[in-house]
Design an enzyme around this catalytic site. Structure first.
Site, mmCIF file in Angstrom:
data_model
loop_
_atom_site.group_PDB
_atom_site.id
_atom_site.type_symbol
_atom_site.label_atom_id
_atom_site.label_comp_id
_atom_site.label_asym_id
_atom_site.label_seq_id
_atom_site.Cartn_x
_atom_site.Cartn_y
_atom_site.Cartn_z
ATOM 1 N N ASP A 19 37.814 38.580 36.399
ATOM 2 C CA ASP A 19 38.985 39.120 35.731
ATOM 3 C C ASP A 19 38.502 39.807 34.453
ATOM 4 O O ASP A 19 37.426 39.502 33.943
ATOM 5 C CB ASP A 19 39.959 37.985 35.408
ATOM 6 N N PHE A 49 58.857 41.494 31.690
ATOM 7 C CA PHE A 49 57.739 42.221 32.298
ATOM 8 C C PHE A 49 57.486 41.720 33.707
ATOM 9 O O PHE A 49 57.501 40.521 33.973
ATOM 10 C CB PHE A 49 56.479 42.051 31.458
ATOM 11 N N ASP A 53 45.358 34.035 38.131
ATOM 12 C CA ASP A 53 44.165 34.049 38.978
ATOM 13 C C ASP A 53 44.095 32.828 39.887
ATOM 14 O O ASP A 53 43.094 32.645 40.583
ATOM 15 C CB ASP A 53 42.897 34.099 38.117
#
Length: 1113
Positions: free
Chosen positions: A466, A590, A825
Site C-alpha cells: 500500500d 467520502f 487492506d
C-alpha cells in the site's frame, strides 16, 4: 444424474460449496457395522478421517429436498469434504419464504412495532409447515422450496443475537486430538513395542506423547477462551427498542431480532448487531473491522424520492452499497446527533454470526488450510517410506519363515519394521523449526497468529505494498493551492489570506470534510485535519441543549479566524464579517468507489444553499461544467503529480431556492453533485518513509518483485514509485487506463506512454506497465499477461480490487506478500500468502503477521526468517528420513542373523541422539541478508532427492562393510540365539549339555559382534548426517558459529547435486513450471506487444477459463 442434483451454496462467495443429498440406508449401515467389528474398529477411524467415504458407504443418493444427510465439498483449490445432518422444525404459516421475499429493508418499509413478525409470534398459527435445515461452520442453511436450494436466511428463524464461541470441553478436545492419524500410529507402535518387551522405550514415547497432547490441548483451549472473551466483551448490552405508539422498551441485546427499530444512545455504545441508520447521524470508530483508527460519520439512509422512476430500485437495501449508512456489529458508536422528539434510530438487519463481526469470527474459527508444496511433498515422501517399509515387511516374513522362526515373533518383527521406517517423532521435529522462527520474529517485533505461514514466507517472490502510511508517511503537509476563476488558472498561493476568507474555495475547504469533535478535540481524516488547519478556521458542533431548542437538528458551524476578520466595523449588516459563519446542513461521506465527497452548506443570513465537492481531480472535473475547467487542466495536473504531490480538486454549485432544509435531507446525491463550478486544486505533500528506498533495494537485489497498490492518483503513484526506487530511471512506463463498459459499449484498455516517445523498441522484462482507470472486476477477453507480468503500480484501487489483484497474481503461481497499514487492506492481507499489517489494532486479526515497526523494514526480516524456517524444515525432514532409513538398514541386516537392537539401544538412539540433534539443528537463525537465489519449494525435487539418495547409499555401504568385515575376523564365531558373544565361557567350553546350561542365554538376541558393530557405526552416522544436512549460508547461519567469513562445509551439497542432475537430464531445456514463466515466454513472441502509443484494446467474449481483468486500479 448425480451431477444434475448437485447444488451450489453461497455462489460466487468465498465459502462457495457443492451440495449433494443422501438418505441413510439400513442394509449399508449393517454391512459397515460388521466391517468395523471385523477390522477391530480401524474402518471406523478411516470413515472418521474421510467424510466422503463415510457418507457414500452408509447412504444412498437422493435429491437435496429429501436428504437426511448432506455432503459438502468446497469449490476452492483445497476441495475439502464436510458432512452435515439435516434437521426438521415446524414453522407457522403455509410458506414463510413467500412472506420473506415480499419484504424489503428500507426507511419506507420499516416494520411498525405492532406488525406481527416471526419473532413475536403474533401471526396466524392454524397452519404449520416443515422447514428443513442443517448447520455448517456456525451458519444455518434452510431449504427454500421456491429456489430449490439451501440458503442462509437470517430473517426466518433469528435465534439469540449472540456470537457464541463455544469452548469445547477438555474431553472433546482430547478425543479429537487423540484420533489424529499420527497418534493412532503411535498407539499402534506402543502396543507393538509392549509385546516385544521394549517397555522403557514404549514408556518414553508415551510420556513424550502425553506432554505433546497436553501442550496442544492447553494451547487450543487457551485460544478458544481468548477468542470467546474477545467476542464476549461488550457483546451483551441493554438496548432501547421502539414499540407501538413510539413506546420505548428496554431489552437485552440478545433478544434483538432483524426488523427491530433500535434507539442509538447519545453517549454512544458498542453495536451488538448490524443495523441501518434511518434517522440522525453517528460518529463511529470502525477500527475493529477496517483497522482505520479515524472515526467515520454514518448518515441516515435516504428516502426514495416520490415519483422517481428509480424509487423502486433505490428501496432495496444492500449492506455493501449502503455501508456509509450501516452500523456494523462490534464497532464503537462514539456519539450521535439527533432530532428533537425523533431520536437516532436504526433498523436491525443482521444478528449473530450473520453480522460483519460474526463473519470475522467465523473466519478465525474455521480458517482455510495452508496450501504449500512442502506439505504435499511431505505426504508423498511418507508414502515412499511406507513403500520401503512394505518391502522390509515382506523381507522379514520370508527370512523368518525360511529360518523357522515362531509365528508370534514373525508378526512382531515384521510390524516392527513399519514403526522403524515411518518415524513417530517426525511431526514434533518438523514443528521445532517453526516454533524457533516464531520466537525470533517476536524478538524483532513481528507477531504471528498463523505459524504454518512462516514456511510459506520463504517462497515469496512478489510483494504488494500500500502507498499511504506504508511506503509514505501517514501525515500530509499542505504545499499550497491553485485556484481557478472563469476557467483560467490563477497563480499558486497560500490559503491563509484575508482576501480569500469569503471565497468559495476557502468555504469549500472549511466545510467539505467529515471532521467532528470528540471530547473537545477535532477528529477525522488526517487530510481533512491538515486542510482545516491550513486555513485556521474553527469548528463548532451543537450541544444537546441547543438542539433541544429547535425542531430540527442543529448544523455544524465553521468560522474564520479572528485575525483575518476586518478590525473596522462594517458599513452595513451584509458586510459585517464578525458574524460570518457557515453551517453544514447535509453531508455525503467520502466513498472509495465514487472517489469523492460533498456537503450542502448555508452561510449565515443567506436564503439559498451551496453544494461543495471534493475528490479525485479527474472525477471532480467530470462533474463540472466544461467551461469552468481550464483547457490545460490535464497538463497542470500531470505536472503536480509527476512531482509526487497529492492533488485534491474542489468544486462548488449554488443550489436552487426551492431546496428547503427538509428537502435537502432527502435529496439524491447525484442531484447535488452535478453541473458544478470548478474551483481549483489543493496540493498536498506526502513524504517517503526513510526506510522505504533501502528496503525496496534489498528486495530487488533478491529478485523479489515489488508492486504498489494504491487508491491514489496514477501520476502521484508514479512519482512515489520513482522516488523510492520501485521503478528505476531507465525503465519505460506504459500506462493502461481501464474503462468499464458503459452505454452498451464493451470494456476496454487505453494504452499510452508516460514519456511520449516517438519510436518504442520491444518491451523488455524490466519495463513497467502501470494500470489506472475505473474499477473493473468483470471478465474480459483480454490477456492478462502484460498486467500480471509487468504491472508495477496499480492506482485508483478499491479495497475489494486489491483482493482481486492478489488472487490474479496467485493464479499465475506467484507467492504473494501484502504489506499494508490495516486501513482498507484487510481483505488483501488475509488473501495473500503472507499478509503483514503495520497496524496494531484489532484489524490485525485478519492478517497472519503484525509488525510493531511502522515501516516496511519488517518485510525482508520476515522473508529471511521464512527462508531459514523453510530450509530448517527441509533439513529436519531429510534428517528424519535418513534416520529412519539408517535404522531400517541396521534392523534389516540384524534380522538376517535373527538378531535385533535392544530396548536401551533404541532408547539411546531416539532420545539421546535423535531428539537432541533435531532440536539443536533447528536453532540456526536466519542469514543476515537476502540472496537472489530462492530456496526450493518442495521435497520432490532433483537436488534434494539426489542428496537423500546418495546419503542412503553411503550409509548402506558403511553398515554392510563392518557387518561383513567383522565376520571375517579370526576370533569371530557364528552367533545363534542360544550363544552369547559377551560370555567368554561360551566360546571356550565344550558343546556338552552341562556347559550350555551353565551360561546365561541372551533373551534380547543382542549380545553378538554384528549388533555391537552396527550400533556403533549407525550412532555415528546419525551425527554425521545431521551435520551434513544442517545447511547454513545463504539462508541460515552456520550451526557452529554465526560467522560471516567462514561458510559451513556443507553449503554446496544441494547446489552440486542440481548441477550434476541438470547435466545428466538436460534440465536446462526443461519447460518452466510456474505459470507466470509460461506467460513471459508467450509474451516475448506476441506480435501485438508492446502496444502502440494511444491504442485501445477492447474486450471480447472470453472462455470460462480466462482470467478476470482486475487491472483497474
Amino acid at each position: 444424474m448425480e451431477q444434475e442434483n448437485a447444488k451450489i451454496l453461497n455462489r460466487g462467495e468465498e465459502d462457495e460449496m457443492e451440495l449433494q443429498g443422501f438418505r441413510l440406508s439400513r442394509w449399508r449401515l449393517a454391512v459397515v457395522g460388521l466391517a468395523v467389528l471385523s477390522t477391530g474398529g480401524f474402518l471406523l477411524l478411516l470413515l472418521y478421517w474421510l467424510p466422503e467415504w463415510c457418507v457414500r458407504s452408509t447412504c444412498t443418493r437422493t435429491t437435496a429436498q429429501d436428504a437426511e444427510v448432506v455432503l459438502l465439498r468446497s469449490t476452492d483449490e483445497f476441495r475439502r469434504w464436510f458432512l452435515a445432518k439435516v434437521r426438521v422444525i415446524l414453522a407457522p404459516g403455509r410458506s414463510p419464504f413467500h412472506i420473506l421475499d415480499t419484504q424489503t429493508t428500507s426507511p419506507s418499509s420499516i416494520p411498525s412495532p405492532d406488525t406481527p413478525t416471526p419473532a413475536t409470534g403474533k401471526g396466524p398459527r392454524h397452519q404449520t409447515s416443515q422447514i428443513r435445515y442443517f448447520t455448517h461452520h456456525s451458519a444455518k442453511y434452510y431449504w427454500n422450496g421456491e429456489a430449490q436450494n439451501f440458503e442462509v436466511l437470517t430473517r426466518l428463524f433469528f435465534g439469540v443475537n449472540e456470537i457464541a464461541v463455544k469452548v469445547p470441553s477438555v474431553f472433546k478436545l482430547l478425543i479429537k486430538e487423540v484420533l489424529n492419524p499420527f497418534y493412532i500410529f503411535q498407539l499402534f507402535s506402543v502396543i507393538l513395542w509392549a509385546f516385544e518387551e521394549y517397555y522403557y522405550y514404549a514408556a518414553t514415547i508415551v510420556f513424550m506423547s502425553f506432554i505433546s497432547i497436553a501442550t496442544s490441548l492447553y494451547t487450543i483451549k487457551k485460544q478458544y477462551i481468548t477468542l470467546r472473551d474477545m467476542v464476549a466483551a461488550h457483546s451483551i448490552v441493554r438496548m432501547s427498542i421502539c414499540r407501538a405508539n413510539n413506546e420505548i422498551e428496554e431489552v437485552i441485546s440478545t433478544d434483538v431480532v432483524p426488523g427491530d427499530v433500535i434507539v442509538i444512545p447519545s453517549n454512544g455504545t458498542i453495536m451488538p448487531c448490524d443495523a441501518v441508520l434511518v434517522t440522525g447521524t453517528c460518529i463511529v470508530n470502525e477500527s475493529m473491522l477496517t483497522g482505520e483508527s479515524v472515526p467515520v460519520t454514518k448518515t441516515n439512509l435516504p428516502n426514495p424520492v416520490q415519483g422517481d422512476r428509480d424509487a423502486e430500485k433505490d428501496s432495496a437495501f444492500s449492506t455493501e452499497e449502503h455501508k456509509r449508512h450501516t452500523l456494523f456489529c462490534g464497532t464503537h458508536v462514539i456519539q450521535t446527533r439527533f432530532y428533537t422528539g425523533e431520536l437516532v434510530k436504526a433498523v436491525v438487519v443482521r444478528t449473530g454470526f450473520s453480522t460483519a463481526k460474526g463473519q470475522l469470527v467465523r473466519s478465525i474459527l474455521y480458517p482455510k488450510p495452508t496450501d504449500f508444496k512442502l506439505y504435499h511433498d511431505a505426504y508423498l515422501f511418507l508414502l515412499c517410506l511406507v513403500g520401503v517399509a512394505a518391502i522390509g515387511f515382506i523381507y522379514s516374513i520370508v527370512l523368518s519363515v525360511m529360518k523357522e522362526v515362531p509365528i508370534k515373533e514373525i508378526i512382531l518383527e515384521s510390524l516392527d519394521i513399519i514403526t522403524i521406517t515411518v518415524p513417530p517423532a517426525l511431526p514434533a521435529a518438523m514443528t521445532a523449526g517453526i516454533v524457533y522462527a516464531q520466537r525470533r520474529l517476536k524478538q524483532i517485533g513481528i507477531f504471528c497468529i498463523s505459524p504454518q505461514r512462516i514456511n510459506i514466507c520463504g517462497q515469496i517472490n512478489l510483494v504488494c505494498f500500500d502507498k499511504t502510511g506504508t511506503l509514505t508517511e501517514d501525515g500530509l503537509d499542505m504545499w499550497g493551492i491553485h485556484r481557478v476563476e472563469n476557467g483560467r488558472w490563477l497563480s499558486e498561493e497560500s490559503a491563509y489570506k484575508e482576501s480569500l476568507v469569503k471565497s468559495q474555495f476557502v468555504a469549500c475547504m472549511a466545510t467539505c470534510h467529515s471532521l467532528t469533535k470528540i471530547e473537545g478535540q477535532l477528529s477525522g481524516d488526517p487530510l481533512d485535519l491538515k486542510m482545516l488547519e491550513a486555513i485556521s478556521w474553527t469548528l463548532e458542533e451543537a450541544t444537546e441543549e441547543e438542539t433541544a431548542l429547535h425542531e430540527r437538528i442543529m448544523p455544524t458551524v465553521v468560522r474564520p479566524p479572528k485575525e483575518l476578520l476586518p478590525s473596522e466595523p462594517a458599513a452595513s449588516p451584509e458586510m459585517d464579517m464578525s458574524m460570518y459563519e457557515i453551517g453544514i446542513v447535509r453531508q455525503f461521506p467520502f466513498s472509495s468507489a465514487l472517489q469523492r465527497m460533498s456537503v450542502v452548506a448555508r452561510r449565515l443570513g443567506e436564503k439559498r444553499m451551496d453544494a461543495y465537492l471534493k475528490g479525485a481531480p479527474e472525477v471532480v472535473a467530470s462533474l463540472c461544467k466544461k467551461e469552468s475547467v481550464p483547457e490545460d487542466f490535464q497538463e497542470v495536473l500531470e505536472e503536480y503529480t509527476k512531482k509526487g504531490f497529492r492533488v485534491i480538486a474542489l468544486a462548488h454549485r449554488r443550489l436552487e431556492s426551492k431546496l428547503t432544509w427538509h428537502r435537502v435531507q432527502n435529496v439524491n446525491r447525484d442531484h447535488v453533485e452535478a453541473n458544478m463550478e470548478f474551483l481549483g486544486l489543493i496540493i498536498m505533500q506526502n513524504k517517503l518513509k526513510a526506510e522505504t528506498p533501502a528496503v525496496l533495494q534489498d528486495l530487488h537485489r533478491a529478485n523479489i518483485r515489488t508492486v504498489m497498490v494504491t487508491g491514489d492518483n496514477m501520476l502521484t503513484a508514479i512519482s512515489v514509485a520513482r522516488d523510492c526506487g520501485m521503478i528505476p530511471p531507465q525503465d519505460k512506463i506504459i500506462i493502461a487506463d481501464a474503462l468499464a463498459p458503459r452505454d452498451g459499449q464493451t470494456a476496454k484498455i487505453n494504452w499510452r506512454y508516460a514519456d511520449k516517445p516517438g519510436k518504442m523498441p520491444r518491451l523488455e522484462v524490466r519495463d513497467r506497465v502501470l494500470c489506472s482507470g475505473s474499477p473493473l472486476s468483470f471478465p474480459l477477453g483480454l490477456s492478462l499477461s502484460p498486467l500480471v507480468l509487468h504491472g508495477t503500480v496499480f492506482a485508483r484501487m478499491a479495497p475489494d480490487q486489491k483482493t482481486q489483484l492478489i488472487e490474479a497474481l496467485q493464479g499465475v503461481d506467484y507467492y504473494v506478500g501484502m504489506c499494508g497499514d490495516g486501513a482498507n487492506d484487510c481483505g488483501a492481507l488475509k488473501r495473500a500468502h503472507s499478509g503483514i499489517s503495520l497496524s496494531e489494532l484489532e484489524a490485525s486479526v485478519a492478517s497472519p503477521f503484525t509488525s510493531r515497526t511502522p515501516n516496511i523494514s519488517c518485510v525482508p526480516n520476515l522473508i529471511r526468517e521464512g527462508r531459514a524456517a523453510l530450509i530448517t524444515s527441509f533439513c529436519v525432514f531429510k534428517f528424519m528420513a535418513l534416520y529412519s532409513m539408517i535404522q531400517y538398514i541396521s534392523v534389516t541386516l540384524l534380522y538376517s542373523i535373527l538378531s535385533n537392537l535392544g530396548d536401551f539401544q533404541f532408547l539411546f538412539i531416539d532420545i539421546a541422539i535423535i531428539l537432541f540433534l533435531v532440536f539443536t539443528m533447528s536453532l540456526n537463525p536466519a542469514w543476515k541478508e537476502l540472496v537472489p537465489r530462492p530456496p526450493p519449494s518442495g521435497l520432490i525435487s532433483a537436488p534434494l532427492l539426489f542428496s537423500v539418495l546418495t546419503q542412503i547409499l553411503i550409509c548402506l555401504a558403511f553398515q554392510v562393510l563392518p557387518f561383513l568385515w567383522v565376520q571375517q575376523q579370526p576370533w569371530y564365531e557364528q552367533w545363534t540365539p542360544l550363544s552369547n558373544a559377551c560370555n567368554t565361557s561360551a566360546s571356550t567350553s565344550t558343546h556338552s549339555m552341562t556347559n550350555i546350561s551353565s551360561f546365561e542365554v541372551d533373551p534380547d538376541y543382542i549380545s553378538n559382534y554384528e549388533n555391537t558393530s552396527i550400533f556403533y557405526v549407525s550412532s555415528f552416522q546419525y551425527i554425521i548426517v545431521a551435520i551434513i544436512f544442517s545447511k547454513g549460508k545463504p539462508f541460515r547461519q552456520p550451526s557452529y558459529k554465526n560467522c560471516e567469513d567462514t561458510p559451513p562445509p556443507t553449503v554446496g551439497i544441494d547446489h552440486w547435486g542440481m548441477k550434476c542432475l541438470s547435466w545428466l537430464c538436460c534440465q536446462r531445456n526443461a519447460a518452466p513450471k510456474a505459470r507466470y514463466m509460461h506467460l513471459a515466454q508467450e509474451l516475448r513472441v506476441d506480435p501485438d506487444w508492446p502496444p502502440r502509443p494511444t491504442t485501445t484494446t477492447e474486450a471480447k467474449p472470453c472462455p470460462e477459463k480466462d482470467y478476470p481483468m482486475i487491472c483497474s486500479s
